[in-house]
Design a protein around this motif. Structure first.
Motif, PDB file in Angstrom:
ATOM      1  N   PRO A 100     -25.661  -4.600 -63.592  1.00  0.00           N
ATOM      2  CA  PRO A 100     -27.072  -4.968 -63.360  1.00  0.00           C
ATOM      3  C   PRO A 100     -27.897  -3.842 -62.754  1.00  0.00           C
ATOM      4  O   PRO A 100     -29.062  -3.652 -63.119  1.00  0.00           O
ATOM      5  CB  PRO A 100     -26.964  -6.166 -62.400  1.00  0.00           C
ATOM      6  CG  PRO A 100     -25.602  -6.717 -62.632  1.00  0.00           C
ATOM      7  CD  PRO A 100     -24.745  -5.529 -62.926  1.00  0.00           C
ATOM      8  N   VAL A 101     -27.304  -3.086 -61.840  1.00  0.00           N
ATOM      9  CA  VAL A 101     -28.037  -1.975 -61.223  1.00  0.00           C
ATOM     10  C   VAL A 101     -28.364  -0.907 -62.264  1.00  0.00           C
ATOM     11  O   VAL A 101     -29.484  -0.383 -62.315  1.00  0.00           O
ATOM     12  CB  VAL A 101     -27.215  -1.373 -60.068  1.00  0.00           C
ATOM     13  CG1 VAL A 101     -27.942  -0.173 -59.466  1.00  0.00           C
ATOM     14  CG2 VAL A 101     -26.946  -2.419 -59.000  1.00  0.00           C
ATOM     15  N   MET A 104     -28.651  -1.378 -65.482  1.00  0.00           N
ATOM     16  CA  MET A 104     -29.644  -1.922 -66.402  1.00  0.00           C
ATOM     17  C   MET A 104     -31.045  -1.863 -65.802  1.00  0.00           C
ATOM     18  O   MET A 104     -32.020  -1.522 -66.483  1.00  0.00           O
ATOM     19  CB  MET A 104     -29.283  -3.363 -66.752  1.00  0.00           C
ATOM     20  CG  MET A 104     -30.251  -4.028 -67.721  1.00  0.00           C
ATOM     21  SD  MET A 104     -30.362  -3.150 -69.308  1.00  0.00           S
ATOM     22  CE  MET A 104     -28.732  -3.481 -69.966  1.00  0.00           C
ATOM     23  N   LEU A 105     -31.167  -2.168 -64.521  1.00  0.00           N
ATOM     24  CA  LEU A 105     -32.471  -2.079 -63.864  1.00  0.00           C
ATOM     25  C   LEU A 105     -32.992  -0.644 -63.851  1.00  0.00           C
ATOM     26  O   LEU A 105     -34.189  -0.404 -64.068  1.00  0.00           O
ATOM     27  CB  LEU A 105     -32.368  -2.618 -62.431  1.00  0.00           C
ATOM     28  CG  LEU A 105     -32.189  -4.134 -62.285  1.00  0.00           C
ATOM     29  CD1 LEU A 105     -32.002  -4.503 -60.818  1.00  0.00           C
ATOM     30  CD2 LEU A 105     -33.385  -4.872 -62.874  1.00  0.00           C
ATOM     31  N   ALA A 106     -32.090   0.309 -63.610  1.00  0.00           N
ATOM     32  CA  ALA A 106     -32.503   1.715 -63.612  1.00  0.00           C
ATOM     33  C   ALA A 106     -32.978   2.144 -64.996  1.00  0.00           C
ATOM     34  O   ALA A 106     -33.991   2.849 -65.136  1.00  0.00           O
ATOM     35  CB  ALA A 106     -31.346   2.598 -63.146  1.00  0.00           C
ATOM     36  N   VAL A 107     -32.266   1.704 -66.035  1.00  0.00           N
ATOM     37  CA  VAL A 107     -32.656   2.051 -67.404  1.00  0.00           C
ATOM     38  C   VAL A 107     -34.003   1.422 -67.758  1.00  0.00           C
ATOM     39  O   VAL A 107     -34.884   2.071 -68.344  1.00  0.00           O
ATOM     40  CB  VAL A 107     -31.563   1.606 -68.395  1.00  0.00           C
ATOM     41  CG1 VAL A 107     -32.051   1.744 -69.829  1.00  0.00           C
ATOM     42  CG2 VAL A 107     -30.306   2.425 -68.192  1.00  0.00           C
ATOM     43  N   LEU A 108     -34.181   0.148 -67.406  1.00  0.00           N
ATOM     44  CA  LEU A 108     -35.440  -0.530 -67.715  1.00  0.00           C
ATOM     45  C   LEU A 108     -36.611   0.102 -66.964  1.00  0.00           C
ATOM     46  O   LEU A 108     -37.706   0.271 -67.526  1.00  0.00           O
ATOM     47  CB  LEU A 108     -35.326  -2.015 -67.363  1.00  0.00           C
ATOM     48  CG  LEU A 108     -34.370  -2.839 -68.239  1.00  0.00           C
ATOM     49  CD1 LEU A 108     -34.292  -4.273 -67.723  1.00  0.00           C
ATOM     50  CD2 LEU A 108     -34.807  -2.816 -69.697  1.00  0.00           C
ATOM     51  N   ALA A 109     -36.391   0.470 -65.701  1.00  0.00           N
ATOM     52  CA  ALA A 109     -37.462   1.099 -64.926  1.00  0.00           C
ATOM     53  C   ALA A 109     -37.833   2.457 -65.515  1.00  0.00           C
ATOM     54  O   ALA A 109     -39.020   2.794 -65.643  1.00  0.00           O
ATOM     55  CB  ALA A 109     -37.027   1.246 -63.467  1.00  0.00           C
ATOM     56  N   THR A 110     -36.821   3.231 -65.899  1.00  0.00           N
ATOM     57  CA  THR A 110     -37.097   4.543 -66.504  1.00  0.00           C
ATOM     58  C   THR A 110     -37.815   4.387 -67.840  1.00  0.00           C
ATOM     59  O   THR A 110     -38.777   5.114 -68.134  1.00  0.00           O
ATOM     60  CB  THR A 110     -35.789   5.316 -66.698  1.00  0.00           C
ATOM     61  OG1 THR A 110     -35.106   5.428 -65.440  1.00  0.00           O
ATOM     62  CG2 THR A 110     -36.063   6.706 -67.246  1.00  0.00           C
TER      63      THR A 110
END
Length: 205
Positions: free
Chosen positions: A97-98, A100-106
Motif C-alpha cells: 500500500p505504501v 502504491m500511494l507513492a506511485v499514485l502521488a508521483t
C-alpha cells in the motif's frame, strides 16, 4: 487524405498493436517472480519500444533503444543474475500500500505538471519558435537526411551525442566493475539451494 482514412490507416493499427503488446509485456513483468523471465521480458519490451519508435520515424532513438535497452542492458542484467538467486524474494507484508500511494502521488504530480505544457505541435511553443524552427528550415539544405531528429543528433548536436555515448560506456564499465567481472570474486553465483537452506535455518532459529 480524409480524417477517416487518417484514423484508420495501417500505421495507426500498427501503433495500437505495439502499444497493446507493450502493455501486456509490462503486466507480465510485474506479475513474474522469476528473475530470468523478467530479464527476457525486459529485452522484449525494449525491442517493441524500438519498433514503436521506428513507426514514429525516430530511427535514431529506435537504434539506441535496441542497442542499449535490448542489448547491453539485457547482458548486464544476466551477468548480475550470476550473483543472486533466480527467483524474487517473497513480498514483505505491509509495503505494497505504501508503494502504491507513492506511485499514485508521483503520477498525479506528473499529470498535473503537464497542464502548463504547450499544446502538441504548437508553433509558438519555445521549442518550436527559437532554435527548433531553424533546424526545420535549414536541415533540408544543409544535411542530406530525411529525418530532422537524426540530422540534429548526428550533426548539429554531434558532440552532445558523443558525450551521451561516453556516459553510457562509463555506466557499463561501472556496472561491470560492481559485478566483479574479471576479478577473483567475479562470477561467483549464489545458488537457489544455498539461499533456501539459509532461509530455512533462519526460520528454525
Amino acid at each position: 487524405m480524409s480524417d477517416f482514412e487518417t484514423v484508420f490507416s495501417p500505421i495507426v493499427f500498427l501503433d495500437l498493436a505495439l502499444l497493446t503488446m507493450l502493455f501486456l509485456v509490462a503486466i507480465a513483468m510485474l506479475r513474474s517472480r522469476h528473475l530470468f523471465g523478467v530479464v527476457m521480458l525486459s529485452g522484449i519490451y525494449s525491442l517493441l519500444s524500438a519498433a514503436f519508435f521506428v513507426s514514429l520515424d525516430a530511427v535514431d532513438v529506435a537504434f539506441t533503444e535496441a542497442a542499449v535497452g535490448a542489448g547491453i542492458s539485457t547482458v548486464l542484467m544476466l551477468s548480475g543474475m550470476l550473483l543472486t538467486v533466480r527467483r524474487e524474494k517473497p513480498k514483505t507484508p505491509g509495503r505494497a500500500p505504501v508503494a502504491m500511494l507513492a506511485v499514485l502521488a508521483t503520477g498525479a504530480a506528473l499529470i498535473y505538471a503537464t497542464i502548463d505544457m504547450p499544446a502538441f505541435g504548437d508553433p509558438n511553443a519555445p521549442a518550436n519558435s527559437a532554435i527548433g524552427q531553424q533546424y526545420v528550415e535549414r536541415t533540408a539544405s544543409e544535411i542530406p537526411m530525411p529525418n530532422i531528429v537524426t540530422a540534429v543528433l548526428a550533426s548539429y548536436r554531434g558532440f552532445d551525442t558523443m558525450g551521451e555515448t561516453m556516459v553510457i560506456f562509463t555506466a557499463g564499465v561501472a556496472v561491470m566493475l560492481l559485478l566483479g567481472v574479471g576479478s577473483a570474486r567475479g562470477g561467483r553465483r549464489v545458488s537457489d539451494i544455498d539461499a533456501k537452506e539459509t532461509s530455512d535455518e533462519g526460520k528454525g532459529e
